[in-house]
Design a protein around this motif. Structure first.
Motif, PDB file in Angstrom:
ATOM      1  N   ASP A  69     111.374  70.363  30.336  1.00  0.00           N
ATOM      2  CA  ASP A  69     110.449  69.814  31.324  1.00  0.00           C
ATOM      3  C   ASP A  69     109.887  68.510  30.751  1.00  0.00           C
ATOM      4  O   ASP A  69     110.187  68.133  29.608  1.00  0.00           O
ATOM      5  CB  ASP A  69     109.374  70.824  31.737  1.00  0.00           C
ATOM      6  N   THR A  70     109.094  67.822  31.527  1.00  0.00           N
ATOM      7  CA  THR A  70     108.636  66.483  31.147  1.00  0.00           C
ATOM      8  C   THR A  70     107.776  66.498  29.889  1.00  0.00           C
ATOM      9  O   THR A  70     108.010  65.714  28.961  1.00  0.00           O
ATOM     10  CB  THR A  70     107.853  65.840  32.315  1.00  0.00           C
ATOM     11  N   GLN A  90     114.345  65.441  38.394  1.00  0.00           N
ATOM     12  CA  GLN A  90     112.911  65.327  38.648  1.00  0.00           C
ATOM     13  C   GLN A  90     112.157  64.947  37.371  1.00  0.00           C
ATOM     14  O   GLN A  90     111.195  64.184  37.422  1.00  0.00           O
ATOM     15  CB  GLN A  90     112.360  66.644  39.215  1.00  0.00           C
ATOM     16  N   VAL A  91     112.591  65.459  36.230  1.00  0.00           N
ATOM     17  CA  VAL A  91     111.972  65.111  34.949  1.00  0.00           C
ATOM     18  C   VAL A  91     112.282  63.653  34.624  1.00  0.00           C
ATOM     19  O   VAL A  91     111.394  62.892  34.222  1.00  0.00           O
ATOM     20  CB  VAL A  91     112.456  66.062  33.830  1.00  0.00           C
ATOM     21  N   CYS A 106     110.496  57.967  34.095  1.00  0.00           N
ATOM     22  CA  CYS A 106     110.738  56.560  34.452  1.00  0.00           C
ATOM     23  C   CYS A 106     109.470  55.804  34.836  1.00  0.00           C
ATOM     24  O   CYS A 106     109.464  54.570  34.863  1.00  0.00           O
ATOM     25  CB  CYS A 106     111.769  56.463  35.572  1.00  0.00           C
ATOM     26  N   PHE A 107     108.380  56.518  35.095  1.00  0.00           N
ATOM     27  CA  PHE A 107     107.114  55.850  35.406  1.00  0.00           C
ATOM     28  C   PHE A 107     106.529  55.134  34.184  1.00  0.00           C
ATOM     29  O   PHE A 107     105.668  54.278  34.324  1.00  0.00           O
ATOM     30  CB  PHE A 107     106.079  56.843  35.954  1.00  0.00           C
ATOM     31  N   VAL A 108     106.977  55.501  32.992  1.00  0.00           N
ATOM     32  CA  VAL A 108     106.482  54.882  31.760  1.00  0.00           C
ATOM     33  C   VAL A 108     107.662  54.154  31.103  1.00  0.00           C
ATOM     34  O   VAL A 108     108.561  54.805  30.558  1.00  0.00           O
ATOM     35  CB  VAL A 108     105.899  55.944  30.791  1.00  0.00           C
ATOM     36  N   LYS A 130     111.066  55.688  29.362  1.00  0.00           N
ATOM     37  CA  LYS A 130     112.349  55.500  30.046  1.00  0.00           C
ATOM     38  C   LYS A 130     113.370  54.881  29.100  1.00  0.00           C
ATOM     39  O   LYS A 130     114.523  55.322  29.029  1.00  0.00           O
ATOM     40  CB  LYS A 130     112.192  54.625  31.289  1.00  0.00           C
ATOM     41  N   GLN A 131     112.951  53.893  28.353  1.00  0.00           N
ATOM     42  CA  GLN A 131     113.852  53.236  27.406  1.00  0.00           C
ATOM     43  C   GLN A 131     114.376  54.244  26.378  1.00  0.00           C
ATOM     44  O   GLN A 131     115.568  54.266  26.067  1.00  0.00           O
ATOM     45  CB  GLN A 131     113.113  52.098  26.703  1.00  0.00           C
ATOM     46  N   ARG A 132     113.509  55.091  25.871  1.00  0.00           N
ATOM     47  CA  ARG A 132     113.902  56.054  24.835  1.00  0.00           C
ATOM     48  C   ARG A 132     114.832  57.138  25.403  1.00  0.00           C
ATOM     49  O   ARG A 132     115.817  57.503  24.764  1.00  0.00           O
ATOM     50  CB  ARG A 132     112.670  56.659  24.186  1.00  0.00           C
TER      51      ARG A 132
END
Length: 175
Positions: free
Chosen positions: A8-9, A37-38, A43-45, A49-51
């Motif tokens: 999960d996230t 969904q996770v 992707c909002f941060v 997202k890059q990592r």
């Protein structure tokens, strides 16, 4: 057969925030999946997202969407919509539960308050960030001292862990 870990996230972000995703690579190799969904939440941060994109590009993490089948969709909707008997959980957590159940995998989630009920209900295997860090120490991927440093970094990034330090966690295991 090696079981797939469905994150999960919050659980995967513990490692992304602290640049310690190498522990996940060492521990689980290429047996990690994050639900779509996770990924969308991550992707909002941009930093996160890059990592995660690096892990995906290197083939360590796959993204999977909930299959378009009635059982999976109904379970997802039941977990994410208000119910008179069950607690509402987030989309990422719900998707991870659905995929874990469908693939008979292992759910990686720190949200014991809400997720624990579903882990029992669906008889899912479950691990937390604390379990992963502890296993990495036992497998000698990192020292206890390094585990404590990473743990404190996770706490400083407002990640929810059961104790303030890894050393406190270790002490609790010995009781």
């Amino acid at each position: 057969m090696t079981k797939i870990i469905f994150f999960d996230t919050d659980c995967i972000c513990c490692f992304l925030w602290t640049q310690s995703e190498n522990l996940l690579k060492l521990r689980f190799n290429k047996n990690m999946i994050i639900p779509k969904q996770v990924y969308d939440e991550i992707c909002f941060v941009p930093y996160l997202k890059q990592r995660i994109d690096m892990m995906i590009n290197d083939g360590f993490v796959l993204i999977e969407d909930i299959p378009n089948e009635i059982l999976s969709i109904n379970l997802y909707l039941n977990l994410t919509q208000l119910s008179s008997t069950l607690p509402l959980i987030g989309r990422g957590e719900a998707a991870a539960i659905v995929l874990t159940k469908r693939h008979k995998g292992i759910l990686a989630s720190n949200n014991l308050k809400d997720v624990k009920r579903y882990v029992k209900m669906y008889n899912l295997e479950h691990i937390t960030t604390a379990d992963i860090i502890h296993r990495c120490v036992k497998d000698q991927f990192i020292t206890q001292r390094k585990a404590n440093i990473i743990w404190k970094q996770m706490i400083s990034k407002r990640r929810k862990l059961p104790f303030n330090t890894y050393f406190e966690y270790l002490t609790s295991l010995k009781k």
